[in-house]
Each structure stands twice: as structure tokens, then as C-alpha cells.
Design an enzyme around this catalytic site. Structure first.
Site, mmCIF file in Angstrom:
data_model
loop_
_atom_site.group_PDB
_atom_site.id
_atom_site.type_symbol
_atom_site.label_atom_id
_atom_site.label_comp_id
_atom_site.label_asym_id
_atom_site.label_seq_id
_atom_site.Cartn_x
_atom_site.Cartn_y
_atom_site.Cartn_z
ATOM 1 N N LYS A 44 -1.139 -16.337 7.345
ATOM 2 C CA LYS A 44 -2.388 -16.320 6.354
ATOM 3 C C LYS A 44 -1.794 -16.935 5.021
ATOM 4 C CE LYS A 44 -5.796 -12.717 6.946
ATOM 5 N NZ LYS A 44 -6.057 -11.381 6.601
ATOM 6 N N ARG A 87 -13.087 3.109 3.278
ATOM 7 C CA ARG A 87 -14.175 2.693 2.442
ATOM 8 C C ARG A 87 -15.570 3.220 2.875
ATOM 9 N NH1 ARG A 87 -11.916 -3.380 1.632
ATOM 10 N NH2 ARG A 87 -12.278 -2.826 4.015
ATOM 11 N N SER A 108 -9.621 -7.004 -1.962
ATOM 12 C CA SER A 108 -8.867 -7.829 -2.601
ATOM 13 C C SER A 108 -9.622 -9.229 -2.398
ATOM 14 C CB SER A 108 -7.470 -8.163 -2.035
ATOM 15 O OG SER A 108 -6.797 -6.979 -2.535
#
Length: 170
Positions: free
Chosen positions: A51, A100, A137
Site C-alpha cells: 500500500k 466503530r 483515515s
């Protein structure tokens, strides 16, 4: 005095792992809460060669150090490989992860069970503050790239770095 009486008490250690590209107020909420529960909290910035991050690993480490300086018991470093190896090398028995939504739980539970099976490391799940339940993010970067206001989602110096980096990309 016997040897055991003169020994220092063992520090309670935990790790908060992630890519932190960039660190958000949601990340900081979890790290702050962990720092109240543990003597030392290691923030482990994952290195993923496959990545390409917006920020380099060194830049992320610096931003996290600035963001967590007030806590006084947070150590920030990068890692490559298995998180359980990072934990084993530093004698860290616990991983702290923020959840979350229910959708996070399925994946995180599998990871927690694998990590425990590999090394005995425990994972503690901390429910995210509802204010940050949608925050990632990736979402911050996407909204900022389109000119949206993310000033309430990241520390001010992270916003400055993010704005500058996105300006240079254009």
C-alpha cells in the site's frame, strides 16, 4: 529485604496498532482511553509495502508523537510482520482495538482469536465514542481531497500536514 521485595513492579503494557494515515481524533480517543488503563501504550504503525500511504511511516510516527505527547506514557514505533511478534518482542500481553460498528466486530474477532491462538495475546475491544463512530483515515483523506472540512476530525497540525500534502499531489 528479599529479592522479590526489591524488584520493580511489572509494567502493564498494551499496543494500539494501525496504519494511522493520518491519525484521527477517533484514533486518539482510543489511545487516550488505553493510556488511562495501562502503564505503557505502544502505538504500532503498520508498514504495508503493498500500500502506498499518503504520509510516509516516519511522517505518521512524528504526527502521532505530537498528538500523544500529553499522555506521557505512549511510545510510537513502526512494525512489519505479525502483530503478535511485535508483542512478543516487547512483552506486550494486550492489544487494544476500537470498534466503530458491528461490521468491525466480525473481522476483529477473527483477528483476536488468531492472535490469541498464535501467542496468547489478548485483545480488548473498546467501543468508539459515538462522535467518531463513522470516522476512518480513508474517509478523512477522501473528504479533504474534495475540499471538505475535516478540521473537527483531526488535530490542527495533522490538518495542516494533510492540506499541504493534498495540495502537492494536485
Amino acid at each position: 529485604m528479599t529479592g522479590s521485595e526489591s524488584e520493580e513492579p511489572e509494567l502493564r503494557r498494551a499496543v494500539c496498532p494501525g496504519s494511522f494515515d493520518p491519525i484521527t481524533n477517533g484514533h486518539l480517543d482510543i489511545i487516550a482511553r488505553a493510556s488511562k488503563l495501562y502503564d505503557v501504550v505502544h502505538v504500532a504503525v503498520m508498514i504495508n509495502q503493498s500500500k502506498q500511504g499518503l504520509f510516509t511511516v516516519d511522517e505518521r510516527i512524528e504526527l502521532i508523537r505530537r498528538a500523544t505527547a500529553e499522555f506521557g506514557n505512549v511510545e510510537v514505533e513502526s512494525f512489519h510482520g505479525l502483530l503478535v511478534d511485535f508483542c512478543k518482542q516487547r512483552d506486550i500481553p494486550a492489544i487494544v482495538k476500537g470498534l466503530r460498528a458491528v461490521s468491525d466486530f466480525d473481522y476483529e474477532l477473527q483477528m483476536a482469536q488468531m492472535n490469541n491462538g498464535l501467542s496468547g495475546v489478548e485483545t480488548l475491544f473498546v467501543p468508539t465514542n459515538p462522535t467518531y463512530s463513522f470516522l476512518s483515515s480513508s474517509l478523512v483523506k477522501e473528504v479533504a481531497a474534495w475540499g471538505g472540512d475535516v478540521s473537527h476530525l483531526v488535530p490542527s497540525f495533522v490538518l495542516e500536514a494533510l492540506t499541504e500534502r493534498l495540495r502537492k499531489k494536485d
